[in-house]
Write an enzyme that holds these catalytic residues in place. Structure first.
Site, PDB file in Angstrom:
ATOM      1  N   MET A   1       0.848  -1.198   0.000  1.00  0.00           N
ATOM      2  CA  MET A   1       0.000   0.000   0.000  1.00  0.00           C
ATOM      3  C   MET A   1       0.888   1.255   0.000  1.00  0.00           C
ATOM      4  SD  MET A   1      -3.429  -0.924   2.067  1.00  0.00           S
ATOM      5  CE  MET A   1      -2.800  -0.739   3.719  1.00  0.00           C
TER       6      MET A   1
ATOM      7  N   ALA B   1       4.061   4.014   0.837  1.00  0.00           N
ATOM      8  CA  ALA B   1       4.792   4.584   1.976  1.00  0.00           C
ATOM      9  C   ALA B   1       5.859   3.561   2.387  1.00  0.00           C
ATOM     10  CB  ALA B   1       3.859   4.934   3.131  1.00  0.00           C
TER      11      ALA B   1
ATOM     12  N   GLY C   1      10.923  -2.820   5.563  1.00  0.00           N
ATOM     13  CA  GLY C   1      10.166  -4.073   5.553  1.00  0.00           C
ATOM     14  C   GLY C   1       9.751  -4.430   4.130  1.00  0.00           C
ATOM     15  N   HIS C   2       9.166  -3.450   3.434  1.00  0.00           N
ATOM     16  CA  HIS C   2       8.782  -3.676   2.029  1.00  0.00           C
ATOM     17  C   HIS C   2      10.021  -4.018   1.189  1.00  0.00           C
ATOM     18  CE1 HIS C   2       5.514  -0.667   3.230  1.00  0.00           C
ATOM     19  NE2 HIS C   2       4.826  -1.735   2.873  1.00  0.00           N
TER      20      HIS C   2
ATOM     21  N   GLN D   1     -10.472  -2.510   2.328  1.00  0.00           N
ATOM     22  CA  GLN D   1      -9.989  -3.221   3.520  1.00  0.00           C
ATOM     23  C   GLN D   1      -9.895  -2.322   4.749  1.00  0.00           C
ATOM     24  OE1 GLN D   1      -6.182  -4.171   1.470  1.00  0.00           O
ATOM     25  NE2 GLN D   1      -5.247  -3.844   3.462  1.00  0.00           N
TER      26      GLN D   1
ATOM     27  N   ILE E   1      10.789  -6.989   9.646  1.00  0.00           N
ATOM     28  CA  ILE E   1      11.936  -6.083   9.795  1.00  0.00           C
ATOM     29  C   ILE E   1      11.573  -5.038  10.851  1.00  0.00           C
ATOM     30  CG2 ILE E   1      13.477  -4.473   8.587  1.00  0.00           C
ATOM     31  CD1 ILE E   1      13.665  -7.419   7.586  1.00  0.00           C
TER      32      ILE E   1
HETATM   33  P1  AMP Z   1       1.438  -2.882   3.508  1.00  0.00           P
HETATM   34  O1  AMP Z   1       1.997  -1.868   2.574  1.00  0.00           O
HETATM   35  O2  AMP Z   1       1.455  -2.461   4.925  1.00  0.00           O
HETATM   36  O3  AMP Z   1       0.129  -3.443   3.053  1.00  0.00           O
HETATM   37  O4  AMP Z   1       2.455  -4.111   3.452  1.00  0.00           O
HETATM   38  C1  AMP Z   1       2.797  -4.734   2.246  1.00  0.00           C
HETATM   39  C2  AMP Z   1       3.550  -6.000   2.556  1.00  0.00           C
HETATM   40  O5  AMP Z   1       4.716  -5.681   3.319  1.00  0.00           O
HETATM   41  C3  AMP Z   1       2.736  -6.983   3.399  1.00  0.00           C
HETATM   42  O6  AMP Z   1       2.964  -8.300   2.948  1.00  0.00           O
HETATM   43  C4  AMP Z   1       3.285  -6.756   4.786  1.00  0.00           C
HETATM   44  O7  AMP Z   1       3.173  -7.888   5.623  1.00  0.00           O
HETATM   45  C5  AMP Z   1       4.755  -6.471   4.479  1.00  0.00           C
HETATM   46  N1  AMP Z   1       5.372  -5.750   5.599  1.00  0.00           N
HETATM   47  C6  AMP Z   1       4.900  -4.657   6.227  1.00  0.00           C
HETATM   48  N2  AMP Z   1       5.712  -4.300   7.236  1.00  0.00           N
HETATM   49  C7  AMP Z   1       6.713  -5.212   7.263  1.00  0.00           C
HETATM   50  C8  AMP Z   1       7.859  -5.409   8.084  1.00  0.00           C
HETATM   51  N3  AMP Z   1       8.139  -4.591   9.104  1.00  0.00           N
HETATM   52  N4  AMP Z   1       8.686  -6.451   7.803  1.00  0.00           N
HETATM   53  C9  AMP Z   1       8.403  -7.295   6.776  1.00  0.00           C
HETATM   54  N5  AMP Z   1       7.343  -7.161   5.971  1.00  0.00           N
HETATM   55  C10 AMP Z   1       6.507  -6.142   6.200  1.00  0.00           C
END
Ligand code: AMP
Length: 282
Positions: free
Chosen positions: A30, A32, A36-37, A61, A178
């Protein structure tokens, strides 16, 4: 890096990759973007021939309109980061492009217990929206491998089930969480924490570590109480849930020895921000 704002342009390119028998790795996000991404993207690049990332803040969602309104958006920084990571293609659709016939959910999956506990209980409709958008994205990108973060533990379990129900031949790779140096799980929402809130946030992971350290030493109910107290005492935090469950089925454990493999998952409110985290216990 190709940037595809439309499904048609994406699919034309994907078809070309398929013809060349390229292994497609896909990382839905999503935006930003944070480290982690980037770790998911690194894995996707290592384990695939081509890497597609999507950025789409999926309205269906979000159970709370204010949360959707506040959700951080950093389009130009994100694009620059993805180019630097040498991502092959970015799928960056608008809401109208994704849902030309409206956002109403047409297909309801039976995820059983997986979708009714924890996030499912506290964010009504959340997983229906997640399943709707991920299924669409999988149809559009046709990946061989899907990379997701263990940070969203329950989401990984749901999407595994979605892939099964849809009988798709996709390998889901769950990547480790992460963290910031102080233990806080990286999240796009962390940017919304104020200067006084941010130093309190590491208590969440500390409490989960405490809980794990108490495994089989004190009663589970007592260990949970202590962990919740660690988060809530002298902070602005309020625990929405802190649950120990079977690591596979997410069935709630009442005692440590109910299941062989346990996971503890939590959601915590800190000011206006809702943070989630988890830890594998056994
Ligand atoms: P989001 O943009 O929050 O929907 O996350 C996109 C993907 O990145 C999802 O599969 C999340 O689980 C993963 N994600 C978000 N934060 C982390 C993190 N700190 N470490 C690893 N993966 C992450």
């Amino acid at each position: 890096m190709y940037i595809f704002p439309t499904v048609e342009s994406l699919q034309k390119w994907v078809k070309h990759q398929r013809k060349q028998n390229k292994i497609i790795g896909f990382v839905p996000t999503m935006g930003a973007l944070h480290a982690g991404h980037l770790s998911l993207i690194e894995q996707a690049k290592q384990q695939s021939d081509v890497c597609i990332v999507s950025i789409f803040v999926n309205p269906t969602q979000f159970n709370d309109p204010a949360d959707l309104e506040r959700y951080p958006r950093k389009d130009s920084e994100d694009i620059a980061q993805l180019k630097k990571q040498k991502v092959d293609a970015l799928f960056f659709p608008s809401v109208e492009e994704m849902y030309p016939e409206g956002t109403e959910i047409k297909k309801v999956y039976d995820f059983g217990n997986l979708a009714t506990v924890m996030e499912g209980e506290h964010r009504k409709g959340h997983f229906e929206g997640v399943a709707q958008v991920v299924n669409l994205l999988l149809e559009q990108t046709t990946p061989d491998k899907l990379f997701m973060g263990q940070k969203d533990y329950q989401q990984v379990a749901i999407i595994k089930q979605l892939i099964k129900l849809e009988e798709k031949n996709i390998e889901l790779i769950a990547c480790p969480t992460i963290r910031e140096i102080d233990g806080l799980a990286m999240s796009s929402r962390n940017a919304l924490l104020t200067e006084t809130e941010r130093p309190q946030a590491p208590k969440i992971q500390e409490a989960l570590q405490m809980l794990k350290a108490n495994y089989q030493k004190i009663l589970l109910t007592k260990a949970l109480k202590e962990a919740i107290a660690h988060i809530e005492t002298n902070t602005d935090m309020k625990v929405e849930y802190l649950t120990v469950s079977d690591a596979l089925t997410l069935e709630k454990a009442e005692k440590w020895d109910n299941f062989e493999n346990l996971v503890a998952c939590t959601a915590v409110h800190l000011g206006k921000v809702r943070l989630i985290d988890n830890i594998l216990i056994s």
